[in-house]
Each structure stands twice: as structure tokens, then as C-alpha cells.
Design an enzyme around this catalytic site. Structure first.
Site: not given
Length: 177
Positions: A41, A95-96, A99, A126, A147-148, A154, A160
């Protein structure tokens, strides 16, 4: 089209990436950091941020598996580890999205056990979803508990390549339940 709405525009992302790159450049001047992309990601964010880190740095990748569909499995597996020795090295984990925080916690523990000095740079955090204590030093944006997708993020390996970050239409993942 699975996008319910745009959360962070392409312009907003690029502006924030430039700001993060400037902060990292200042903080890591003279430290030759190892900038580590958490695949898959973070690859878009990583490519962009490396262009704005002006101090010398080396790039590597790690890959972990913790998601299936929209749910974290809770089991974290390192499927690609670093090839560079890290003892005493400054590492910027790119990191993307954070969570639950479990993946980052796992990676930090792994790298620190090898003697690395680790900081996190994440595009999205998040905070309300954290299940473990985690405090990234460099954060693009705080993200709502939705959820993004896009900008490397993705849903089942789709979306993506979107140049922005959007919210996935709930109907897309409700179909799978």
C-alpha cells in the site's frame, strides 16, 4: 466506480507530502536514514516522499500480510524482510495507513530487536481505531474510521492508482459479506 466521495484531493496529498519531506530532510540531515516502504500500500506515498527527502538516504522494502478483504486478520506475517543490516541505523518506516496499529507495532519490535532506531511516517492515521499504543512521529492526515482507497490504498487490489484518497462505497464490501 467504487468511490463514495473524495476524502483527500491530489493537491492536498502532494502539499502534505512536500511538508513531510521537508521535516524528514531536516530531522535526518547527516544521519543517512534507511527509508523503508511497507508494501504494498505505501509504494505510491514512498515514491513521492523520497523525491522530497533532500538528505542522503537508502531505500528498502518490507512486506507484511495482515488483511483479507476489508478485515484485519489479527495475524501478522513478515513475507519480505530487509536485506540491509540495521543495527545502529536510523529507519523511517513509511506506511500508507495505520489502523489498529498492530502491523506497525510488529515491525517496530522486529527492527528494534535488530538494533535499529525507528520512526514512523504514515500518510493516514486512524487514531480512533488503534488497538495498541502507537504514536507515529510523521503523519499526513488523521483519517476517519471509514474504508479508504486510492493513492496506493486498495480494496482487493483495486483502486491503488487513484491520484486521491477516497471513501469506498459500502456496497462494494457489503457484497462480500
Amino acid at each position: 466506480d467504487g468511490v463514495e466521495r473524495v476524502l483527500f484531493s491530489e493537491d492536498a496529498l502532494q502539499t502534505r507530502v512536500r511538508e513531510l519531506g521537508a521535516s524528514l530532510s531536516e530531522d535526518y540531515q547527516g544521519k543517512d536514514p534507511l527509508v523503508v516502504c511497507v508494501l504494498t500500500g505505501a509504494f505510491v506515498f514512498m515514491a513521492d516522499i523520497c523525491r522530497y527527502i533532500t538528505c542522503p538516504h537508502v531505500v528498502e522494502m518490507v512486506k507484511v500480510k495482515s488483511y483479507e478483504g476489508v478485515q484485519s486478520t489479527g495475524n501478522i506475517t513478515l513475507t519480505l524482510d530487509l536485506q540491509t543490516p540495521v543495527a545502529g541505523r536510523h529507519i523511517i518506516l513509511v506506511e500508507d495507513i495505520i489502523d489498529s496499529g498492530r502491523t506497525m507495532s510488529f515491525l517496530i519490535a522486529h527492527l528494534q530487536s535488530l538494533g535499529a532506531l525507528v520512526e514512523i511516517c504514515t500518510m493516514l492515521d486512524k487514531v480512533s481505531q488503534h488497538k495498541v499504543e502507537i504514536s507515529p512521529k510523521y503523519v499526513g492526515f488523521e483519517c476517519p474510521p471509514e474504508f479508504v482507497i486510492g493513492y496506493g490504498l486498495d480494496f482487493n487490489n483495486r483502486f491503488r492508482s487513484l491520484p486521491y484518497i477516497g471513501v469506498l462505497k459500502p456496497a462494494m464490501y457489503m457484497e462480500q459479506n
